[in-house]
Scaffold this motif. Structure first.
Motif, PDB file in Angstrom:
ATOM      1  N   ARG A   1       7.196   3.961 -11.182  1.00 35.61           N
ATOM      2  CA  ARG A   1       7.794   3.563 -10.004  1.00 35.61           C
ATOM      3  C   ARG A   1       7.697   2.063  -9.901  1.00 35.61           C
ATOM      4  NH1 ARG A   1       5.342   6.755  -6.558  1.00 35.61           N
ATOM      5  NH2 ARG A   1       3.670   5.424  -5.693  1.00 35.61           N
ATOM      6  N   VAL A   2       6.537   1.386 -10.037  1.00 36.32           N
ATOM      7  CA  VAL A   2       6.497  -0.018  -9.607  1.00 36.32           C
ATOM      8  C   VAL A   2       7.171  -1.005 -10.809  1.00 36.32           C
ATOM      9  CG1 VAL A   2       4.566   0.318  -8.189  1.00 36.32           C
ATOM     10  CG2 VAL A   2       4.272  -0.118 -10.629  1.00 36.32           C
ATOM     11  N   ALA A   3       7.291  -0.272 -12.004  1.00 34.52           N
ATOM     12  CA  ALA A   3       7.998  -0.784 -13.221  1.00 34.52           C
ATOM     13  C   ALA A   3       9.628  -1.217 -13.011  1.00 34.52           C
ATOM     14  CB  ALA A   3       7.829  -0.076 -14.615  1.00 34.52           C
ATOM     15  N   LYS A   4      10.110  -0.555 -12.092  1.00 36.58           N
ATOM     16  CA  LYS A   4      11.355  -0.460 -11.974  1.00 36.58           C
ATOM     17  C   LYS A   4      11.713  -1.895 -11.408  1.00 36.58           C
ATOM     18  CE  LYS A   4      12.364   4.356 -10.810  1.00 36.58           C
ATOM     19  NZ  LYS A   4      12.793   4.917  -9.480  1.00 36.58           N
ATOM     20  N   GLY A   5      12.781  -2.826 -12.033  1.00 36.73           N
ATOM     21  CA  GLY A   5      12.949  -4.280 -11.998  1.00 36.73           C
ATOM     22  C   GLY A   5      11.974  -4.964 -12.512  1.00 36.73           C
ATOM     23  N   ARG A   6      11.055  -4.588 -13.084  1.00 40.00           N
ATOM     24  CA  ARG A   6       9.968  -5.554 -13.704  1.00 40.00           C
ATOM     25  C   ARG A   6       9.660  -5.154 -15.481  1.00 40.00           C
ATOM     26  NH1 ARG A   6       7.474  -3.854  -8.930  1.00 40.00           N
ATOM     27  NH2 ARG A   6       7.252  -5.642  -7.380  1.00 40.00           N
ATOM     28  N   THR A   7       9.131  -6.011 -16.011  1.00 40.70           N
ATOM     29  CA  THR A   7       8.626  -5.829 -17.381  1.00 40.70           C
ATOM     30  C   THR A   7       7.224  -5.499 -17.465  1.00 40.70           C
ATOM     31  OG1 THR A   7      10.437  -7.447 -18.289  1.00 40.70           O
ATOM     32  CG2 THR A   7       8.768  -6.693 -19.818  1.00 40.70           C
ATOM     33  N   VAL A   8       6.662  -4.583 -18.250  1.00 41.58           N
ATOM     34  CA  VAL A   8       5.419  -4.192 -18.322  1.00 41.58           C
ATOM     35  C   VAL A   8       4.948  -4.320 -19.736  1.00 41.58           C
ATOM     36  CG1 VAL A   8       3.584  -2.261 -17.743  1.00 41.58           C
ATOM     37  CG2 VAL A   8       5.403  -2.694 -16.253  1.00 41.58           C
ATOM     38  N   LEU A   9       3.883  -4.711 -20.138  1.00 43.70           N
ATOM     39  CA  LEU A   9       3.025  -4.704 -21.319  1.00 43.70           C
ATOM     40  C   LEU A   9       1.661  -4.074 -21.071  1.00 43.70           C
ATOM     41  CD1 LEU A   9       2.822  -5.343 -24.361  1.00 43.70           C
ATOM     42  CD2 LEU A   9       2.101  -7.626 -23.668  1.00 43.70           C
ATOM     43  N   MET A  10       1.455  -3.104 -21.638  1.00 46.69           N
ATOM     44  CA  MET A  10       0.107  -2.465 -21.369  1.00 46.69           C
ATOM     45  C   MET A  10      -0.480  -2.137 -22.608  1.00 46.69           C
ATOM     46  SD  MET A  10       1.901   1.183 -20.128  1.00 46.69           S
ATOM     47  CE  MET A  10       0.172   2.081 -20.018  1.00 46.69           C
ATOM     48  N   VAL A  11      -2.109  -2.375 -22.324  1.00 43.89           N
ATOM     49  CA  VAL A  11      -2.949  -1.729 -23.368  1.00 43.89           C
ATOM     50  C   VAL A  11      -3.271  -0.362 -23.064  1.00 43.89           C
ATOM     51  CG1 VAL A  11      -5.081  -2.034 -24.218  1.00 43.89           C
ATOM     52  CG2 VAL A  11      -3.421  -3.932 -24.342  1.00 43.89           C
ATOM     53  N   GLU A  12      -3.140   0.557 -23.890  1.00 43.48           N
ATOM     54  CA  GLU A  12      -3.546   1.889 -23.101  1.00 43.48           C
ATOM     55  C   GLU A  12      -3.924   2.984 -24.616  1.00 43.48           C
ATOM     56  OE1 GLU A  12      -4.496   4.878 -21.494  1.00 43.48           O
ATOM     57  OE2 GLU A  12      -3.432   3.628 -20.155  1.00 43.48           O
ATOM     58  N   HIS A  13      -5.387   3.488 -24.275  1.00 43.31           N
ATOM     59  CA  HIS A  13      -5.845   4.385 -25.313  1.00 43.31           C
ATOM     60  C   HIS A  13      -4.941   5.772 -25.338  1.00 43.31           C
ATOM     61  CE1 HIS A  13      -9.409   1.733 -26.000  1.00 43.31           C
ATOM     62  NE2 HIS A  13      -8.996   1.945 -26.973  1.00 43.31           N
TER      63      HIS A  13
ATOM     64  N   VAL B   1      -0.062   9.140 -22.357  1.00 45.23           N
ATOM     65  CA  VAL B   1       0.452   8.424 -21.286  1.00 45.23           C
ATOM     66  C   VAL B   1       1.431   7.547 -21.996  1.00 45.23           C
ATOM     67  CG1 VAL B   1      -0.144   6.253 -19.915  1.00 45.23           C
ATOM     68  CG2 VAL B   1      -1.733   8.282 -19.758  1.00 45.23           C
ATOM     69  N   VAL B   2       1.246   6.928 -23.179  1.00 44.94           N
ATOM     70  CA  VAL B   2       1.997   6.053 -23.823  1.00 44.94           C
ATOM     71  C   VAL B   2       3.648   7.038 -24.148  1.00 44.94           C
ATOM     72  CG1 VAL B   2       2.603   4.955 -25.845  1.00 44.94           C
ATOM     73  CG2 VAL B   2       0.415   4.751 -24.851  1.00 44.94           C
ATOM     74  N   SER B   3       3.346   8.123 -24.490  1.00 43.30           N
ATOM     75  CA  SER B   3       4.579   8.899 -24.653  1.00 43.30           C
ATOM     76  C   SER B   3       5.400   9.310 -23.592  1.00 43.30           C
ATOM     77  CB  SER B   3       3.998  10.296 -25.357  1.00 43.30           C
ATOM     78  OG  SER B   3       3.440  11.178 -24.545  1.00 43.30           O
ATOM     79  N   ARG B   4       4.951   9.281 -22.422  1.00 48.08           N
ATOM     80  CA  ARG B   4       5.508   9.509 -21.226  1.00 48.08           C
ATOM     81  C   ARG B   4       6.008   8.156 -20.537  1.00 48.08           C
ATOM     82  NH1 ARG B   4       1.488  12.810 -17.247  1.00 48.08           N
ATOM     83  NH2 ARG B   4       0.029  11.902 -18.571  1.00 48.08           N
ATOM     84  N   LEU B   5       5.527   7.096 -20.740  1.00 41.50           N
ATOM     85  CA  LEU B   5       5.793   5.771 -20.101  1.00 41.50           C
ATOM     86  C   LEU B   5       6.550   4.690 -21.024  1.00 41.50           C
ATOM     87  CD1 LEU B   5       2.692   4.820 -18.407  1.00 41.50           C
ATOM     88  CD2 LEU B   5       5.029   5.476 -16.997  1.00 41.50           C
TER      89      LEU B   5
ATOM     90  N   VAL C   1       0.307   7.414 -13.804  1.00 39.15           N
ATOM     91  CA  VAL C   1       1.607   7.581 -14.694  1.00 39.15           C
ATOM     92  C   VAL C   1       2.832   7.071 -13.916  1.00 39.15           C
ATOM     93  CG1 VAL C   1       2.963   8.810 -16.147  1.00 39.15           C
ATOM     94  CG2 VAL C   1       0.739   8.502 -16.901  1.00 39.15           C
ATOM     95  N   ALA C   2       2.887   8.046 -12.821  1.00 40.29           N
ATOM     96  CA  ALA C   2       3.914   8.284 -11.865  1.00 40.29           C
ATOM     97  C   ALA C   2       3.938   6.838 -11.111  1.00 40.29           C
ATOM     98  CB  ALA C   2       3.947   9.446 -10.882  1.00 40.29           C
ATOM     99  N   LEU C   3       2.794   6.254 -11.008  1.00 38.83           N
ATOM    100  CA  LEU C   3       2.974   5.227  -9.946  1.00 38.83           C
ATOM    101  C   LEU C   3       3.397   4.053 -10.887  1.00 38.83           C
ATOM    102  CD1 LEU C   3       2.213   3.334  -7.514  1.00 38.83           C
ATOM    103  CD2 LEU C   3      -0.254   3.371  -8.494  1.00 38.83           C
ATOM    104  N   ILE C   4       2.913   3.728 -12.233  1.00 42.45           N
ATOM    105  CA  ILE C   4       3.599   2.886 -13.010  1.00 42.45           C
ATOM    106  C   ILE C   4       5.218   2.761 -13.127  1.00 42.45           C
ATOM    107  CG2 ILE C   4       3.295   1.916 -15.407  1.00 42.45           C
ATOM    108  CD1 ILE C   4       0.422   2.439 -15.397  1.00 42.45           C
TER     109      ILE C   4
ATOM    110  N   LEU D   1       0.981  -1.077   0.297  1.00 44.12           N
ATOM    111  CA  LEU D   1       0.014   0.260   0.024  1.00 44.12           C
ATOM    112  C   LEU D   1       0.933   1.337  -0.156  1.00 44.12           C
ATOM    113  CD1 LEU D   1      -2.810  -0.996   2.581  1.00 44.12           C
ATOM    114  CD2 LEU D   1      -3.005  -0.745  -0.050  1.00 44.12           C
ATOM    115  N   GLU D   2       1.852   1.096   0.752  1.00 46.88           N
ATOM    116  CA  GLU D   2       2.916   2.390   0.775  1.00 46.88           C
ATOM    117  C   GLU D   2       3.503   2.636  -0.686  1.00 46.88           C
ATOM    118  OE1 GLU D   2       5.080   5.432   2.057  1.00 46.88           O
ATOM    119  OE2 GLU D   2       3.760   4.368   3.374  1.00 46.88           O
ATOM    120  N   GLU D   3       3.827   1.269  -1.312  1.00 44.59           N
ATOM    121  CA  GLU D   3       4.379   1.427  -2.686  1.00 44.59           C
ATOM    122  C   GLU D   3       3.548   2.243  -3.651  1.00 44.59           C
ATOM    123  OE1 GLU D   3       6.747  -1.333  -5.631  1.00 44.59           O
ATOM    124  OE2 GLU D   3       6.058  -2.339  -3.786  1.00 44.59           O
ATOM    125  N   VAL D   4       2.234   2.120  -3.497  1.00 46.21           N
ATOM    126  CA  VAL D   4       1.416   2.816  -4.300  1.00 46.21           C
ATOM    127  C   VAL D   4       0.479   3.968  -3.992  1.00 46.21           C
ATOM    128  CG1 VAL D   4       0.890   0.431  -5.652  1.00 46.21           C
ATOM    129  CG2 VAL D   4      -0.783   1.252  -3.637  1.00 46.21           C
TER     130      VAL D   4
END
Length: 267
Positions: free
Chosen positions: A199-211, A215-219, A194-197, A139-142
């Motif tokens: 943060r939590v993406a560090k050390g992970r791989t993310v595949l996202m569907v996004e309209h 958001v896509v340009s920033r992430l 966006v800021a949360l993703i 919960l702290e992480e998010v």
């Protein structure tokens, strides 16, 4: 950004992934490569086949033909729960939050899944309390530590989505598949997610569907564009956003050269 696409084999890959429904081809020979450590977006106009690809990757649907590989090994025959145990976790799979449970209780339920006790609601608080510390960390992480005791039904939409992300993280995913994480949000909530993703993406791989292309340009490190079920274009945001085929698919040929898709559409 984080990893050169040619530097290492993909962590997640599809080869000629195809899905037909009674003669209609929803996904048409998609070859997808998601690199370790990347945030990779799957975008396209409505009806492009993005969610169907996600359903195929997480085995909510069986492919008509083609192959799915995880770390070089075929996983096409596996079931949805086996895919999740490998570390490929789709946000909504385990994050349908319980409205009348607190944020802490929701995360704690997710933490019980690897223990095989997800639905042991009758267990005493004392028995479940060892999970509280980890639940609070998540919960702290998010950014929801102060909402630990708040009933989910009382939380605003943006924070519910953050809670869903916390329940996803509870499975310690290797690859996170996020299905439209900012859908239905106002600008303030979008910025927070966006800021949360990031943060939590560090050390992970993310595949996202996004309209939302802003958001896509920033992430995102890499973007795959689908149209009519097939791959239309792929690359970084700059190259994809300037591709005439992508601009046509999103907005039509009338778009001016000085306008990026992120400014005109969240298709």
């Amino acid at each position: 950004m984080s990893v050169d696409a040619s530097a290492s084999p993909p962590v997640l890959e599809t080869r000629n992934l195809t899905k037909t429904f009674r003669g209609f081809t929803a996904v048409d020979g998609v070859d997808l490569q998601v690199q370790e450590g990347h945030i990779h977006a799957l975008i396209g106009p409505n009806g492009a086949g993005k969610t169907t690809v996600f359903n195929l990757l997480t085995k909510f649907l069986p492919p008509t033909r083609g192959e799915i590989l995880y770390r070089g090994k075929p996983i096409t025959p596996l079931k949805a729960n086996q895919i999740a145990r490998l570390g490929l976790v789709r946000s909504f799979q385990i994050s349908a939050v319980f409205a009348h449970m607190s944020a802490l209780e929701n995360v704690r339920v997710a933490l019980q899944r690897p223990l095989g006790t997800s639905f042991h609601f009758w267990k005493s608080e004392r028995t479940l309390s060892p999970l509280n510390a980890r639940a609070l960390e998540l919960l702290e992480e998010v950014g929801l530590a102060e909402y630990a005791d708040t009933l989910t039904v009382e939380m605003p939409y943006g924070r519910k989505r953050a809670l869903e992300l916390a329940t996803t993280l509870a499975l310690d995913p290797d690859v996170m598949l996020l299905d439209e994480p900012t859908q239905g949000m106002g600008a303030e909530d979008v910025d927070r997610i966006v800021a949360l993703i990031k943060r939590v993406a560090k050390g992970r791989t993310v595949l996202m569907v996004e309209h939302n292309l802003s958001v896509v340009s920033r992430l995102c490190d890499r973007i795959t564009v689908l149209a009519r079920g097939a791959v239309l274009a792929e690359g970084d945001y700059k190259s994809v956003s300037q591709d005439p085929r992508v601009r046509e698919a999103y907005m039509g040929s009338e778009i001016g050269d000085d306008e990026a898709p992120s400014e005109r559409a969240s298709a």
